[in-house]
Structures are given as C-alpha cells and as structure tokens.
Design an enzyme around this catalytic site. Structure first.
Site, mmCIF file in Angstrom:
data_model
loop_
_atom_site.group_PDB
_atom_site.id
_atom_site.type_symbol
_atom_site.label_atom_id
_atom_site.label_comp_id
_atom_site.label_asym_id
_atom_site.label_seq_id
_atom_site.Cartn_x
_atom_site.Cartn_y
_atom_site.Cartn_z
ATOM 1 N N PRO A 9 0.798 -1.227 0.000
ATOM 2 C CA PRO A 9 0.000 0.000 0.000
ATOM 3 C C PRO A 9 0.831 1.278 0.000
ATOM 4 O O PRO A 9 1.887 1.344 0.635
ATOM 5 C CB PRO A 9 -0.811 -0.106 1.304
ATOM 6 N N ASN A 10 0.322 2.243 -0.736
ATOM 7 C CA ASN A 10 0.888 3.598 -0.844
ATOM 8 C C ASN A 10 2.177 3.677 -1.662
ATOM 9 O O ASN A 10 2.680 4.768 -1.915
ATOM 10 C CB ASN A 10 1.115 4.217 0.553
ATOM 11 N N ARG A 17 5.279 10.868 -2.603
ATOM 12 C CA ARG A 17 4.997 10.556 -1.192
ATOM 13 C C ARG A 17 6.248 10.757 -0.338
ATOM 14 O O ARG A 17 7.261 10.086 -0.529
ATOM 15 C CB ARG A 17 4.568 9.089 -1.105
ATOM 16 N N TYR A 22 11.351 8.601 1.149
ATOM 17 C CA TYR A 22 11.238 7.521 0.169
ATOM 18 C C TYR A 22 11.864 7.835 -1.186
ATOM 19 O O TYR A 22 11.852 6.982 -2.073
ATOM 20 C CB TYR A 22 9.755 7.144 -0.018
ATOM 21 N N ASN A 73 8.059 -5.598 -0.821
ATOM 22 C CA ASN A 73 7.977 -4.429 0.036
ATOM 23 C C ASN A 73 6.493 -4.304 0.381
ATOM 24 O O ASN A 73 5.709 -3.765 -0.401
ATOM 25 C CB ASN A 73 8.480 -3.163 -0.660
ATOM 26 N N ALA A 76 3.126 -0.805 4.895
ATOM 27 C CA ALA A 76 2.623 -0.884 6.272
ATOM 28 C C ALA A 76 2.108 -2.276 6.635
ATOM 29 O O ALA A 76 2.095 -2.643 7.817
ATOM 30 C CB ALA A 76 1.528 0.153 6.477
ATOM 31 N N HIS A 79 3.989 -4.651 8.992
ATOM 32 C CA HIS A 79 3.936 -4.548 10.453
ATOM 33 C C HIS A 79 2.622 -5.062 11.033
ATOM 34 O O HIS A 79 2.433 -5.014 12.248
ATOM 35 C CB HIS A 79 4.135 -3.079 10.862
ATOM 36 N N GLU A 97 12.402 -9.647 2.080
ATOM 37 C CA GLU A 97 11.641 -8.467 2.523
ATOM 38 C C GLU A 97 12.527 -7.245 2.332
ATOM 39 O O GLU A 97 13.709 -7.283 2.650
ATOM 40 C CB GLU A 97 11.293 -8.620 4.012
ATOM 41 N N HIS A 99 12.673 -2.691 2.271
ATOM 42 C CA HIS A 99 12.087 -1.375 2.518
ATOM 43 C C HIS A 99 13.038 -0.311 1.997
ATOM 44 O O HIS A 99 14.260 -0.463 2.098
ATOM 45 C CB HIS A 99 11.856 -1.145 4.018
ATOM 46 N N LEU A 100 12.454 0.744 1.480
ATOM 47 C CA LEU A 100 13.260 1.883 1.045
ATOM 48 C C LEU A 100 13.926 2.543 2.251
ATOM 49 O O LEU A 100 15.117 2.857 2.242
ATOM 50 C CB LEU A 100 12.368 2.907 0.339
ATOM 51 N N ARG A 106 13.083 4.306 12.748
ATOM 52 C CA ARG A 106 11.827 5.054 12.727
ATOM 53 C C ARG A 106 10.954 4.679 13.937
ATOM 54 O O ARG A 106 11.485 4.245 14.956
ATOM 55 C CB ARG A 106 11.120 4.801 11.384
ATOM 56 N N ARG A 110 7.235 0.213 13.507
ATOM 57 C CA ARG A 110 7.813 -0.249 12.224
ATOM 58 C C ARG A 110 8.905 -1.283 12.443
ATOM 59 O O ARG A 110 9.469 -1.822 11.504
ATOM 60 C CB ARG A 110 8.365 0.933 11.429
HETATM 61 C C1 DQA Z 1 8.209 1.056 3.798
HETATM 62 C C2 DQA Z 1 8.291 1.205 5.313
HETATM 63 C C3 DQA Z 1 6.944 0.976 5.965
HETATM 64 O O1 DQA Z 1 7.031 1.123 7.364
HETATM 65 C C4 DQA Z 1 5.928 1.980 5.436
HETATM 66 O O2 DQA Z 1 4.652 1.728 5.984
HETATM 67 C C5 DQA Z 1 5.884 2.012 3.957
HETATM 68 C C6 DQA Z 1 7.141 1.967 3.206
HETATM 69 C C7 DQA Z 1 9.540 1.388 3.104
HETATM 70 O O3 DQA Z 1 9.719 0.985 1.959
HETATM 71 O O4 DQA Z 1 10.382 2.053 3.691
HETATM 72 O O5 DQA Z 1 4.825 2.138 3.353
HETATM 73 O O6 DQA Z 1 7.893 -0.288 3.502
#
Ligand code: DQA
Length: 147
Positions: A9-10, A17, A22, A73, A76, A79, A97, A99-100, A106, A110
C-alpha cells in the site's frame, strides 16, 4: 528463473509521497530499472502493486508454480499482516523483505515485521537500491540452489 516483485500500500505514490524518506523515483521508474537489471541477470520479472491486503494475498497464491522467488515491500502491511505471512508460507517460495527506508531508525511499530523471520533476508534503508540489492540477493540464492 522467474521473480515476482510485490509492492504494498501507498507505494503507487512513490515520487510524490514523503520524498525526504522515500526518494524521488516513481514506482514505474523503479519497475523499469528492476526489469533492466533482471534482463542482465537473465531472469524474468513481474511487478505488481496493490493497496489491498487481499489482492496481495491473491497475487502471492497465484505465484505458486509461476514464480521461483519473491521480492516484497509490503509497506505498512509488513507490520500488521498475518494474512500476508500465511500466504508467503503457504506458497513456500523464497522471499526477500525490503524497505526503502531504514525501518529500525523510525517509529517503534515499524520495527515489528510479520514477514522477516521467514524471509531469506531483509534489506532496508538504501532507498531504491534496496530493491536492486534484494533482486541480486534472491537471484544469487536461486542460482546457488540450482547448481
Ligand atoms: C516502507 C516502510 C513501511 O514502514 C511503510 O509503511 C511504507 C514503506 C519502506 O519501503 O520504507 O509504506 O515499507
């Protein structure tokens, strides 16, 4: 060798964003660069993004027999999602797994991942390079296994 890249998501909003966290690359740019790198590594790559947990579960289930490894990736959902964890364990494909951002630097929430303990490994904090490192890692793992 076939790799499925899953964006949660997102991540469709990458580029606009929270660019301080990011980066400025769009998801389309990241997917294009991943595809180039996959070509050089001699692997097939499919990318999929969804904001919906169930759609991601469906896509993981579909990967059974269609992919040899997964990059995820989960945003959210990393978590929170027992469903994504269960889907990954059900198809039993090796996954990385990623993450950027450096999730460990953080908020505390997270720092919990429902996916990490069963992953081949976790890569975070390197911006878009997290994706490229993760691709190399999963391909390296699969090539070593197939030798
Ligand atoms: C993320 C880290 C997550 O905590 C966050 O909710 C994201 C992006 C990252 O790529 O850093 O949506 O996965």
């Amino acid at each position: 060798m076939r790799i499925l890249v899953l964006h949660g998501p997102n991540l469709n909003l990458l580029g606009s964003r929270e660019p301080g966290l990011y980066g400025s690359h769009s998801l389309a740019e990241i997917n294009a660069e991943l595809s180039q790198r996959a070509l050089l590594l001699g692997v097939e790559l499919t990318c999929y993004q969804s904001n919906h947990e169930g759609a991601l579960v469906d896509r993981i289930q579909q990967a059974s027999g269609e992919a040899d490894g997964i990059l995820i990736n989960a945003g959210a959902y990393t978590h929170t999602s027992i469903a994504l964890r269960d889907a990954l364990l059900a198809v039993a494909l090796p996954y990385v797994e990623l993450h950027l951002s450096n999730v460990h630097a953080r908020e505390e929430f997270r720092q919990t991942s429902y996916l990490a303990d069963r992953a081949l490994g976790v890569i975070c904090g390197f911006g878009v390079a997290s994706y490229y490192l993760a691709l190399e890692a999963v391909v390296g793992h699969l090539k070593a296994k197939n030798q």
